[in-house]
Scaffold this motif. Sequence first.
Motif, PDB file in Angstrom:
ATOM      1  N   GLN A  91       0.850  -1.183   0.000  1.00  0.00           N
ATOM      2  CA  GLN A  91       0.000   0.000   0.000  1.00  0.00           C
ATOM      3  C   GLN A  91       0.887   1.234   0.000  1.00  0.00           C
ATOM      4  N   GLY A  92       0.503   2.223  -0.786  1.00  0.00           N
ATOM      5  CA  GLY A  92       1.294   3.432  -0.904  1.00  0.00           C
ATOM      6  C   GLY A  92       2.251   3.346  -2.083  1.00  0.00           C
ATOM      7  N   GLU A  93       2.926   4.453  -2.349  1.00  0.00           N
ATOM      8  CA  GLU A  93       3.839   4.538  -3.479  1.00  0.00           C
ATOM      9  C   GLU A  93       5.247   4.816  -2.988  1.00  0.00           C
ATOM     10  N   GLY A  94       6.200   4.160  -3.625  1.00  0.00           N
ATOM     11  CA  GLY A  94       7.594   4.345  -3.249  1.00  0.00           C
ATOM     12  C   GLY A  94       8.247   3.023  -2.915  1.00  0.00           C
ATOM     13  N   LYS A  95       9.535   3.079  -2.696  1.00  0.00           N
ATOM     14  CA  LYS A  95      10.306   1.883  -2.388  1.00  0.00           C
ATOM     15  C   LYS A  95      10.637   1.845  -0.893  1.00  0.00           C
ATOM     16  N   VAL A  96      10.828   0.635  -0.399  1.00  0.00           N
ATOM     17  CA  VAL A  96      11.265   0.471   0.984  1.00  0.00           C
ATOM     18  C   VAL A  96      12.784   0.338   0.988  1.00  0.00           C
ATOM     19  N   SER A  97      13.426   0.984   1.935  1.00  0.00           N
ATOM     20  CA  SER A  97      14.868   0.838   2.106  1.00  0.00           C
ATOM     21  C   SER A  97      15.189  -0.613   2.431  1.00  0.00           C
ATOM     22  N   GLN A  98      16.178  -1.161   1.747  1.00  0.00           N
ATOM     23  CA  GLN A  98      16.568  -2.549   1.998  1.00  0.00           C
ATOM     24  C   GLN A  98      17.047  -2.728   3.437  1.00  0.00           C
ATOM     25  N   ALA A  99      17.766  -1.733   3.939  1.00  0.00           N
ATOM     26  CA  ALA A  99      18.248  -1.797   5.322  1.00  0.00           C
ATOM     27  C   ALA A  99      17.081  -1.729   6.303  1.00  0.00           C
ATOM     28  N   ALA A 100      16.086  -0.899   5.993  1.00  0.00           N
ATOM     29  CA  ALA A 100      14.921  -0.793   6.872  1.00  0.00           C
ATOM     30  C   ALA A 100      14.220  -2.129   6.979  1.00  0.00           C
ATOM     31  N   PHE A 101      14.019  -2.801   5.836  1.00  0.00           N
ATOM     32  CA  PHE A 101      13.349  -4.096   5.882  1.00  0.00           C
ATOM     33  C   PHE A 101      14.209  -5.136   6.600  1.00  0.00           C
ATOM     34  N   ALA A 102      15.494  -5.162   6.303  1.00  0.00           N
ATOM     35  CA  ALA A 102      16.383  -6.170   6.881  1.00  0.00           C
ATOM     36  C   ALA A 102      16.393  -6.109   8.403  1.00  0.00           C
ATOM     37  N   ILE A 103      16.371  -4.905   8.949  1.00  0.00           N
ATOM     38  CA  ILE A 103      16.432  -4.750  10.411  1.00  0.00           C
ATOM     39  C   ILE A 103      15.049  -4.819  11.035  1.00  0.00           C
ATOM     40  N   HIS A 104      14.153  -3.970  10.568  1.00  0.00           N
ATOM     41  CA  HIS A 104      12.866  -3.810  11.246  1.00  0.00           C
ATOM     42  C   HIS A 104      11.985  -5.049  11.134  1.00  0.00           C
ATOM     43  N   SER A 105      12.033  -5.740   9.999  1.00  0.00           N
ATOM     44  CA  SER A 105      11.201  -6.935   9.859  1.00  0.00           C
ATOM     45  C   SER A 105      11.559  -7.969  10.916  1.00  0.00           C
ATOM     46  N   GLN A 106      12.843  -8.067  11.227  1.00  0.00           N
ATOM     47  CA  GLN A 106      13.284  -9.064  12.196  1.00  0.00           C
ATOM     48  C   GLN A 106      12.986  -8.632  13.631  1.00  0.00           C
ATOM     49  N   ILE A 107      13.042  -7.345  13.885  1.00  0.00           N
ATOM     50  CA  ILE A 107      12.677  -6.834  15.211  1.00  0.00           C
ATOM     51  C   ILE A 107      11.194  -7.082  15.463  1.00  0.00           C
ATOM     52  N   HIS A 108      10.351  -6.739  14.491  1.00  0.00           N
ATOM     53  CA  HIS A 108       8.913  -6.927  14.657  1.00  0.00           C
ATOM     54  C   HIS A 108       8.545  -8.400  14.774  1.00  0.00           C
ATOM     55  N   GLU A 109       9.271  -9.264  14.058  1.00  0.00           N
ATOM     56  CA  GLU A 109       8.988 -10.698  14.138  1.00  0.00           C
ATOM     57  C   GLU A 109       9.404 -11.268  15.493  1.00  0.00           C
ATOM     58  N   ALA A 110      10.557 -10.840  15.980  1.00  0.00           N
ATOM     59  CA  ALA A 110      11.070 -11.384  17.235  1.00  0.00           C
ATOM     60  C   ALA A 110      10.351 -10.829  18.455  1.00  0.00           C
ATOM     61  N   ARG A 111       9.782  -9.626  18.329  1.00  0.00           N
ATOM     62  CA  ARG A 111       9.163  -8.942  19.467  1.00  0.00           C
ATOM     63  C   ARG A 111       7.707  -8.609  19.163  1.00  0.00           C
ATOM     64  N   PRO A 112       6.773  -9.538  19.387  1.00  0.00           N
ATOM     65  CA  PRO A 112       5.359  -9.252  19.132  1.00  0.00           C
ATOM     66  C   PRO A 112       4.831  -8.071  19.937  1.00  0.00           C
ATOM     67  N   ASP A 113       5.490  -7.745  21.061  1.00  0.00           N
ATOM     68  CA  ASP A 113       5.054  -6.621  21.889  1.00  0.00           C
ATOM     69  C   ASP A 113       5.424  -5.278  21.292  1.00  0.00           C
ATOM     70  N   VAL A 114       6.358  -5.264  20.368  1.00  0.00           N
ATOM     71  CA  VAL A 114       6.861  -4.009  19.797  1.00  0.00           C
ATOM     72  C   VAL A 114       5.908  -3.503  18.721  1.00  0.00           C
ATOM     73  N   ILE A 115       5.403  -2.303  18.912  1.00  0.00           N
ATOM     74  CA  ILE A 115       4.558  -1.640  17.918  1.00  0.00           C
ATOM     75  C   ILE A 115       5.409  -0.813  16.966  1.00  0.00           C
TER      76      ILE A 115
END
Length: 259
Positions: free
Chosen positions: A91-115
Amino acid sequence: MVQTSLVRPSNPFQPPTFVSIESERRHRQERLAAAFRVFARLGFAQGLAGHITARDPEFTDHFWVNPFGIHFSRIRVSDLILVNSEGQVVQGEGKVSQAAFAIHSQIHEARPDVIAAAHAHSFYGKTWSSLGRLLDPITQDSCAFYQDHALFDDFTGIVLETSEGKRIAQALGDRKAAILRNHGIFTVGHSVDEAAWWYIRLEDTAKAQLLAEAVGKPILIDHDIALKIQQRGGTHQAGWGGFQYLWDEITHDQPDLLD
């Protein structure tokens, strides 16, 4: 402009509750756009580096983030993009930073409490990170992180792989912040407000210790006192509350961020 529909508790110093998924999503988007504007105002925007993410309240393995290449000072709600667990913009227009996905996806997956999670290449945070040390309890404010921040004691270059993000998530553990050696600082929270506030506070804490050590040997606050302060001033509610005056200021000065 879409208006956020909230049901606020009787205590105005408590985080809001919501009447629908849509209103909660809108709230997170507004706070996320505001956090970028605040970061820009504080000088945290450094070229293409930096990202703040907010988990979607419905699709919980998706997160909202800034599109790659737009300056923090220009981010609006309508600019935000929604990224799924595969790194695809859904959803939305534009690209996601590869570094943003590499780091944040794993933080959100490992920490269900993290919003929400925040990372930038702010000056004092990246300077402190070069020392490969945790921060000490040398001021009342720094005690918010006492025994509640981690050190990722490695550096292999720009984070582009989720395997590296997973290692960062493992180092973070259940804490609210991490020093990424030779890289910078990273914070998380149970709200966008909290993650943004802890980032601002951690940057300030790094600055204070760098300056103190430049002129002498700081006196550490005793363990029992530091822990007591942390348990009062380092809570999720304290982190949320700290951001509220910044929200009021930035939305007053820059209401276009809500567009």
